[in-house]
Design an enzyme around this catalytic site. Structure first.
Site, PDB file in Angstrom:
ATOM      1  N   HIS A 179      39.658  25.932  52.380  1.00  0.00           N
ATOM      2  CA  HIS A 179      40.258  26.481  53.316  1.00  0.00           C
ATOM      3  C   HIS A 179      38.739  26.058  54.082  1.00  0.00           C
ATOM      4  O   HIS A 179      37.754  25.818  53.962  1.00  0.00           O
ATOM      5  CB  HIS A 179      40.603  28.163  53.502  1.00  0.00           C
ATOM      6  CG  HIS A 179      39.318  28.392  52.078  1.00  0.00           C
ATOM      7  ND1 HIS A 179      38.107  29.145  52.646  1.00  0.00           N
ATOM      8  CD2 HIS A 179      39.307  28.553  50.541  1.00  0.00           C
ATOM      9  CE1 HIS A 179      37.089  29.466  51.496  1.00  0.00           C
ATOM     10  NE2 HIS A 179      38.064  29.863  50.606  1.00  0.00           N
TER      11      HIS A 179
HETATM   12  P1  TYD Z   1      39.880  31.885  47.683  1.00  0.00           P
HETATM   13  O1  TYD Z   1      39.041  32.491  48.752  1.00  0.00           O
HETATM   14  O2  TYD Z   1      41.217  31.369  48.145  1.00  0.00           O
HETATM   15  O3  TYD Z   1      39.545  31.446  46.450  1.00  0.00           O
HETATM   16  P2  TYD Z   1      38.443  30.064  46.428  1.00  0.00           P
HETATM   17  O4  TYD Z   1      37.607  29.989  48.102  1.00  0.00           O
HETATM   18  O5  TYD Z   1      37.483  30.258  45.529  1.00  0.00           O
HETATM   19  O6  TYD Z   1      39.390  29.355  46.254  1.00  0.00           O
HETATM   20  O7  TYD Z   1      40.651  33.478  47.233  1.00  0.00           O
HETATM   21  C1  TYD Z   1      41.031  33.081  45.716  1.00  0.00           C
HETATM   22  C2  TYD Z   1      42.101  34.558  45.647  1.00  0.00           C
HETATM   23  O8  TYD Z   1      41.373  36.041  45.641  1.00  0.00           O
HETATM   24  C3  TYD Z   1      42.999  34.977  47.418  1.00  0.00           C
HETATM   25  O9  TYD Z   1      44.016  35.877  47.186  1.00  0.00           O
HETATM   26  C4  TYD Z   1      42.296  36.068  47.793  1.00  0.00           C
HETATM   27  C5  TYD Z   1      41.143  37.134  46.952  1.00  0.00           C
HETATM   28  N1  TYD Z   1      39.825  37.157  47.225  1.00  0.00           N
HETATM   29  C6  TYD Z   1      39.963  38.674  48.056  1.00  0.00           C
HETATM   30  O10 TYD Z   1      40.803  39.535  47.183  1.00  0.00           O
HETATM   31  N2  TYD Z   1      38.540  39.052  48.353  1.00  0.00           N
HETATM   32  C7  TYD Z   1      37.506  37.900  48.276  1.00  0.00           C
HETATM   33  O11 TYD Z   1      36.155  38.840  48.170  1.00  0.00           O
HETATM   34  C8  TYD Z   1      38.098  36.469  47.785  1.00  0.00           C
HETATM   35  C9  TYD Z   1      36.874  35.628  48.462  1.00  0.00           C
HETATM   36  C10 TYD Z   1      38.492  35.996  47.738  1.00  0.00           C
END
Ligand code: TYD
Length: 142
Positions: free
Chosen positions: A52
């Site tokens: 992302h």
């Molecule tokens: P995501 O940012 O997609 O994770 P990564 O980039 O590490 O693969 O987030 C994964 C899930 O966690 C998504 O459902 C949102 C949640 N999340 C939170 O609730 N709070 C946060 O601070 C973060 C980073 C993610």
């Protein structure tokens, strides 16, 4: 915002025979105030995180333990950083697509973020991200 704005930041190290110490001050060692800290751990072999980009969020990614690769893409250029030390991190500015993989066993990926979690700040579709980048480049040229 481009890959040229993303770089490795070295943090102070207080060497000590009892164990080394590193500290990070928001708006001093990194170019934003820290609003949120999160970390990835217990990452299974072969997993990929990220996938992302963020509209306004800046981040600092640190391999607090172990190692992993961070692949950055600004819509024009791509670059991979291998992070494997807890005394430096990778600054990622807004509008950069990132993917993280090649996690070593037991690694911990610490992220310092400029804003609280906000799903509306995400581009989770690479085609949409690419389209916005190209539109902005068109606006700048015209
Ligand atoms: P995501 O940012 O997609 O994770 P990564 O980039 O590490 O693969 O987030 C994964 C899930 O966690 C998504 O459902 C949102 C949640 N999340 C939170 O609730 N709070 C946060 O601070 C973060 C980073 C993610």
């Amino acid at each position: 915002m481009s890959l040229e704005n993303c770089s490795i930041v070295n943090f102070p190290v207080i060497h000590d025979p009892r164990g080394n110490l590193t500290f990070i001050e928001g708006d001093n060692h990194i170019p934003f105030d820290i609003a949120r800290v999160y970390y990835l751990y217990d990452v299974p072999g072969g997993a990929q995180r990220g996938g992302h980009a963020h509209k306004v969020l800046s981040q600092l990614i640190i391999a607090m333990s172990g190692s992993f690769d961070v692949h950055l893409d600004d819509g024009d250029q791509k670059r991979t950083f291998h992070l494997n030390r807890s005394y430096y991190g990778l600054y990622v500015c807004p509008m950069i697509w990132r993917e993280i993989d090649n996690f070593s066993s037991g690694s911990v990926c610490l992220v310092l973020a400029s804003h609280r979690y906000d799903e509306s700040d995400y581009y989770r579709d690479h085609d949409e991200f690419q389209k916005v980048v190209k539109e902005r480049q068109g606006d700048t040229l015209s």
